[in-house]
Design a protein around this motif. Structure first.
Motif, short mmCIF file in Angstrom:
data_model
loop_
_atom_site.label_atom_id
_atom_site.label_comp_id
_atom_site.label_asym_id
_atom_site.label_seq_id
_atom_site.Cartn_x
_atom_site.Cartn_y
_atom_site.Cartn_z
N LYS A 286 -1.37 4.54 -2.69
CA LYS A 286 -2.61 4.79 -1.94
C LYS A 286 -3.13 6.21 -2.14
N ARG B 267 0.82 -1.21 0.00
CA ARG B 267 0.00 0.00 0.00
C ARG B 267 0.86 1.27 0.00
N GLU B 268 2.16 1.11 0.20
CA GLU B 268 3.02 2.27 0.43
C GLU B 268 4.01 2.54 -0.71
N HIS C 54 2.49 -1.21 6.07
CA HIS C 54 2.36 0.07 6.78
C HIS C 54 3.54 0.99 6.51
N GLU C 55 4.55 0.47 5.83
CA GLU C 55 5.69 1.29 5.41
C GLU C 55 6.27 0.65 4.17
N TYR C 56 7.05 1.45 3.42
CA TYR C 56 7.65 0.89 2.22
C TYR C 56 9.00 0.26 2.56
N GLN D 140 2.62 7.96 -3.76
CA GLN D 140 2.34 6.65 -3.20
C GLN D 140 1.06 6.09 -3.82
#
Length: 203
Positions: A72, A33-34, A143-145, A70
Motif C-alpha cells: 500500500k 493490502r498489508e 488490516h494486518e499482515y 508494504q
C-alpha cells in the motif's frame, strides 16, 4: 475475518484467472493490502496480446519500493512516460477488437491522471473493471499482515506473471490469434475488448 473465503493480491489490470477466482469466492474474497511488495508480479504488470505475441505492460515503481515496503506504500515512478506507452500499446493491440471503442473513454483517464501510490491506482482501476464485467463485489481489505489464513484459500502467490497458467481456460476470439494461436490468461482488458458485455458470461 470471514471463513471459507479467499485472500487475493491487488493487481494491475488483473489476469482473467484472478477474476474467475474473485467470482468464485465473492462476497468472501479479501484483498491483501498489508503484504510486502514482491517483485516481478502482476501487482505492477499485465500481459496483453500484441501482433508479436505476449506483451507485458509494467508500471514502474520508485526504487527503494522493493525492500520490505508494504504494497500500500509503494509509489509509482514517472521517470519515463509509461502511461503514454501503455495507452499507445493498448490502442495498437486492441483498436481492431470489437469493443475497444466501446470502453476507450472509461480507460483513457487512467493513462492521463497521475496517481502517487500503486495500490490506489490499481484499486480505482479495479472499481472500473468490476463495473464493466458486472461483477457485484464490494472490496474488503486486510488490516494486518498474516502469514497464513487457515480458513481461507490463500491466493497471494497463486498467479505467476512469469510462467504460463496451468489452469484450463476456454478459448475466446483474440485479435491476433491467427498469428500465435489462443494466448490464455491474459489481462482482463483482453477479454473485455474482445468479448465486451459477454465477458461476465465467460467468467
Amino acid at each position: 475475518m470471514i471463513e471459507n473465503g479467499a485472500v487475493l493480491p491487488m493487481f494491475y489490470l488483473p489476469p482473467v484467472s484472478w477474476f474467475s477466482k474473485l467470482n468464485q469466492f465473492k462476497p468472501n474474497a479479501v484483498i491483501e493490502r498489508e503484504e510486502n511488495f514482491p517483485k516481478q508480479t502482476y501487482r505492477n504488470r499485465a500481459n496483453i496480446y500484441s501482433p508479436d505475441g505476449l506483451l507485458p505492460l509494467v508500471v514502474p515503481v520508485i526504487k527503494g519500493s522493493k525492500n520490505h515496503t508494504q504494497v500500500k506504500d509503494v509509489k509509482i515512478s514517472y521517470d519515463f512516460r509509461w502511461q503514454r506507452l501503455h495507452w499507445m500499446s493498448l490502442q495498437a493491440c486492441y483498436r481492431r477488437s470489437a469493443y475497444f471503442e466501446y470502453y476507450e473513454a472509461d480507460f483513457a483517464p487512467f493513462y492521463e491522471k497521475r496517481y502517487e501510490y500503486l495500490f490506489d491506482y490499481n484499486n480505482e482501476l479495479l472499481a472500473l473493471l468490476l463495473k464493466l464485467t458486472k461483477i457485484k463485489y464490494e472490496p474488503i481489505f486486510t488490516h494486518e499482515y498474516l502469514a497464513q489464513y487457515p480458513n481461507h484459500t490463500d491466493l497471494r502467490n497463486g498467479f505467476s506473471a512469469k510462467t504460463e497458467s496451468s489452469g484450463q481456460q476456454k478459448a475466446y476470439f483474440q485479435v491476433f490469434e491467427e498469428r500465435k494461436g489462443f494466448l490464455k490468461d491474459l489481462s482482463i482488458a483482453d477479454l473485455l475488448f474482445n468479448q465486451g458485455p459477454q465477458a461476465v458470461n465467460y467468467l
